[in-house]
Design a protein around this motif. Structure first.
Motif, PDB file in Angstrom:
ATOM      1  N   GLN A 186      81.488  36.879  70.304  1.00  0.00           N
ATOM      2  CA  GLN A 186      81.777  38.247  69.880  1.00  0.00           C
ATOM      3  C   GLN A 186      83.028  38.823  70.541  1.00  0.00           C
ATOM      4  OE1 GLN A 186      78.340  40.744  70.426  1.00  0.00           O
ATOM      5  NE2 GLN A 186      77.030  39.523  69.074  1.00  0.00           N
ATOM      6  N   HIS A 187      83.346  38.363  71.740  1.00  0.00           N
ATOM      7  CA  HIS A 187      84.413  39.011  72.503  1.00  0.00           C
ATOM      8  C   HIS A 187      85.639  38.133  72.727  1.00  0.00           C
ATOM      9  CE1 HIS A 187      80.799  41.392  73.567  1.00  0.00           C
ATOM     10  NE2 HIS A 187      81.654  42.397  73.628  1.00  0.00           N
ATOM     11  N   THR A 188      85.675  36.958  72.137  1.00  0.00           N
ATOM     12  CA  THR A 188      86.868  36.116  72.230  1.00  0.00           C
ATOM     13  C   THR A 188      87.311  35.724  70.826  1.00  0.00           C
ATOM     14  OG1 THR A 188      85.521  34.094  72.442  1.00  0.00           O
ATOM     15  CG2 THR A 188      86.207  35.187  74.476  1.00  0.00           C
ATOM     16  N   SER A 189      88.583  35.508  70.680  1.00  0.00           N
ATOM     17  CA  SER A 189      89.116  35.130  69.371  1.00  0.00           C
ATOM     18  C   SER A 189      90.118  33.995  69.542  1.00  0.00           C
ATOM     19  CB  SER A 189      89.792  36.331  68.693  1.00  0.00           C
ATOM     20  OG  SER A 189      90.844  36.836  69.488  1.00  0.00           O
ATOM     21  N   ASP A 190      89.892  32.924  68.812  1.00  0.00           N
ATOM     22  CA  ASP A 190      90.776  31.758  68.784  1.00  0.00           C
ATOM     23  C   ASP A 190      91.148  31.271  70.189  1.00  0.00           C
ATOM     24  OD1 ASP A 190      92.193  29.723  67.608  1.00  0.00           O
ATOM     25  OD2 ASP A 190      94.039  30.908  67.426  1.00  0.00           O
ATOM     26  N   PRO A 191      90.146  30.913  71.013  1.00  0.00           N
ATOM     27  CA  PRO A 191      90.479  30.410  72.354  1.00  0.00           C
ATOM     28  C   PRO A 191      91.047  28.997  72.285  1.00  0.00           C
ATOM     29  CG  PRO A 191      88.126  30.252  71.973  1.00  0.00           C
ATOM     30  CD  PRO A 191      88.700  30.948  70.772  1.00  0.00           C
ATOM     31  N   SER A 192      91.852  28.661  73.265  1.00  0.00           N
ATOM     32  CA  SER A 192      92.414  27.315  73.339  1.00  0.00           C
ATOM     33  C   SER A 192      91.381  26.353  73.920  1.00  0.00           C
ATOM     34  CB  SER A 192      93.666  27.322  74.215  1.00  0.00           C
ATOM     35  OG  SER A 192      93.328  27.667  75.553  1.00  0.00           O
ATOM     36  N   ARG A 193      91.712  25.054  73.869  1.00  0.00           N
ATOM     37  CA  ARG A 193      90.791  24.059  74.422  1.00  0.00           C
ATOM     38  C   ARG A 193      90.578  24.282  75.912  1.00  0.00           C
ATOM     39  NH1 ARG A 193      93.064  18.467  73.540  1.00  0.00           N
ATOM     40  NH2 ARG A 193      95.052  19.573  73.534  1.00  0.00           N
ATOM     41  N   PHE A 194      91.640  24.596  76.612  1.00  0.00           N
ATOM     42  CA  PHE A 194      91.526  24.831  78.050  1.00  0.00           C
ATOM     43  C   PHE A 194      90.650  26.051  78.340  1.00  0.00           C
ATOM     44  CE2 PHE A 194      93.101  27.030  81.859  1.00  0.00           C
ATOM     45  CZ  PHE A 194      92.844  26.053  82.811  1.00  0.00           C
ATOM     46  N   GLU A 195      90.802  27.093  77.554  1.00  0.00           N
ATOM     47  CA  GLU A 195      89.999  28.298  77.762  1.00  0.00           C
ATOM     48  C   GLU A 195      88.518  28.030  77.509  1.00  0.00           C
ATOM     49  OE1 GLU A 195      93.139  31.883  76.661  1.00  0.00           O
ATOM     50  OE2 GLU A 195      91.992  30.902  75.062  1.00  0.00           O
ATOM     51  N   VAL A 196      88.216  27.242  76.485  1.00  0.00           N
ATOM     52  CA  VAL A 196      86.814  26.923  76.202  1.00  0.00           C
ATOM     53  C   VAL A 196      86.196  26.155  77.367  1.00  0.00           C
ATOM     54  CG1 VAL A 196      85.272  25.637  74.680  1.00  0.00           C
ATOM     55  CG2 VAL A 196      87.140  26.971  73.711  1.00  0.00           C
ATOM     56  N   GLN A 197      86.945  25.195  77.903  1.00  0.00           N
ATOM     57  CA  GLN A 197      86.446  24.458  79.063  1.00  0.00           C
ATOM     58  C   GLN A 197      86.250  25.399  80.252  1.00  0.00           C
ATOM     59  OE1 GLN A 197      85.567  21.263  79.091  1.00  0.00           O
ATOM     60  NE2 GLN A 197      86.287  20.798  77.015  1.00  0.00           N
ATOM     61  N   LEU A 198      87.163  26.337  80.398  1.00  0.00           N
ATOM     62  CA  LEU A 198      87.094  27.270  81.516  1.00  0.00           C
ATOM     63  C   LEU A 198      85.904  28.217  81.389  1.00  0.00           C
ATOM     64  CD1 LEU A 198      88.733  27.880  84.080  1.00  0.00           C
ATOM     65  CD2 LEU A 198      89.965  29.636  82.780  1.00  0.00           C
ATOM     66  N   TYR A 199      85.475  28.471  80.171  1.00  0.00           N
ATOM     67  CA  TYR A 199      84.318  29.343  79.968  1.00  0.00           C
ATOM     68  C   TYR A 199      83.028  28.712  80.494  1.00  0.00           C
ATOM     69  CZ  TYR A 199      87.211  32.079  76.706  1.00  0.00           C
ATOM     70  OH  TYR A 199      88.191  32.853  76.140  1.00  0.00           O
ATOM     71  N   TRP A 200      82.931  27.374  80.429  1.00  0.00           N
ATOM     72  CA  TRP A 200      81.651  26.712  80.670  1.00  0.00           C
ATOM     73  C   TRP A 200      81.595  25.851  81.930  1.00  0.00           C
ATOM     74  CZ3 TRP A 200      77.663  28.232  77.784  1.00  0.00           C
ATOM     75  CH2 TRP A 200      77.932  28.818  76.550  1.00  0.00           C
ATOM     76  N   LEU A 201      82.661  25.161  82.262  1.00  0.00           N
ATOM     77  CA  LEU A 201      82.593  24.211  83.374  1.00  0.00           C
ATOM     78  C   LEU A 201      82.306  24.869  84.727  1.00  0.00           C
ATOM     79  CD1 LEU A 201      85.332  21.556  82.536  1.00  0.00           C
ATOM     80  CD2 LEU A 201      82.871  21.533  82.080  1.00  0.00           C
ATOM     81  N   PRO A 202      82.886  26.028  85.051  1.00  0.00           N
ATOM     82  CA  PRO A 202      82.501  26.661  86.323  1.00  0.00           C
ATOM     83  C   PRO A 202      81.008  26.966  86.402  1.00  0.00           C
ATOM     84  CG  PRO A 202      84.526  27.627  85.500  1.00  0.00           C
ATOM     85  CD  PRO A 202      84.006  26.746  84.406  1.00  0.00           C
ATOM     86  N   ALA A 203      80.414  27.350  85.270  1.00  0.00           N
ATOM     87  CA  ALA A 203      78.971  27.603  85.262  1.00  0.00           C
ATOM     88  C   ALA A 203      78.196  26.322  85.522  1.00  0.00           C
ATOM     89  CB  ALA A 203      78.558  28.213  83.925  1.00  0.00           C
TER      90      ALA A 203
END
Length: 277
Positions: A186-203
């Motif tokens: 809902q709050h992100t639009s067209d993220p890059s591959r690096f951004e998607v990894q950054l969303y999940w890997l730290p968790a």
């Protein structure tokens, strides 16, 4: 035989039945012990249905009225649930869920299977009644589903830890993952591959550390958190596949991360197995 002796005999027979259901003794041993206290072998329950029929047959008038009153109350609540005020509806959902949890906690040690069934009933009851509330008040299109997911996650995690039911605990964290994915969408639009990894890997790394941190005090929690960390490790690829983000690179990323994870797990197998097993 005196009434006191008869009550003692019934107590012993019921305890032997509990041993049988809990697989604490082999079947033939339970039969032998039960035959010692049963004057009439016809009184011996052949199975769960037979035991239930005997229990109904021996129920007192008070128990009959209690069961009948409970049945009528449930029917009235179900039939008139939609006309109740909102606060009363929420109270009914909360009390019903609390009843399932209390029953599961009560039978946790004596009858684990019954406790698991009550836990499953509580999960389904909370989810179904929550969805019904959303539909009744027209909240399915707004933040209602997210709030319901958050409430379910909180209840499942707390109950899973308190009742020491790992699957329920893990289901709560999966609900948190689903909630987080919905918020990202809902709050992100067209993220890059690096951004998607950054969303999940730290968790994923955070849950790996929590698995090590929690396993000393909560043995079952270590395995649950470690399993959640593994799910989060591959969530970027799943998230990208579901939303169609950079689909051409998903398989390559997944294979590379799977190989890296295999090497890490093998290299540190003696450490992480202590957290999980």
């Amino acid at each position: 035989m005196s009434v006191l002796d008869e009550d003692k005999k019934k107590l012993i027979v019921n305890e032997i039945e509990a041993w049988r259901r809990g697989k604490m003794l082999p079947e033939q041993y339970c039969d032998f012990l039960q035959n010692l206290y049963l004057d009439d072998l016809a009184d011996k329950p052949k199975n769960m249905v037979g035991a239930a029929i005997q229990r109904i047959n021996k129920a007192t008038r008070k128990e009959w009225f209690l069961v009948f009153g409970l049945f009528v109350s449930i029917c009235l609540i179900v039939l008139h649930f939609s006309v109740f005020p909102l606060l009363l509806q929420i109270a009914i959902v909360g009390l019903g869920t609390s009843g399932f949890v209390a029953g599961s906690a009560w039978w946790r040690e004596r009858l684990p299977k019954r406790a698991y069934l009550l836990t499953l009933g509580g999960v389904l009851y909370l989810l179904a009644s929550g969805v019904a509330l959303l539909k009744l008040h027209g909240w399915t299109g707004g933040p209602g589903p997210l709030i319901l997911t958050g409430i379910c996650a909180l209840v499942w995690i707390v109950c899973g830890i308190g009742l020491r039911i790992g699957l329920l605990h893990w289901a709560g964290w999966m609900a948190v993952v689903a909630l987080y994915a919905s918020l990202l969408w809902q709050h992100t639009s067209d993220p890059s591959r690096f951004e998607v990894q950054l969303y999940w890997l730290p968790a994923s790394l955070l849950f790996s550390w929590l698995s090590w941190f929690a396993h000393a005090k909560f043995k079952s929690a270590g395995g649950v958190l470690f399993g959640t960390a593994l799910v989060l490790w591959f969530m970027p690829e799943l998230y990208s596949a579901l939303l169609g983000i950079k689909g051409g690179f998903i398989i390559g990323e997944w294979i590379a991360k799977a190989l890296l994870l295999s090497v890490i797990l093998y290299r540190f197998r003696k450490k992480w197995m202590e957290w999980v097993v």
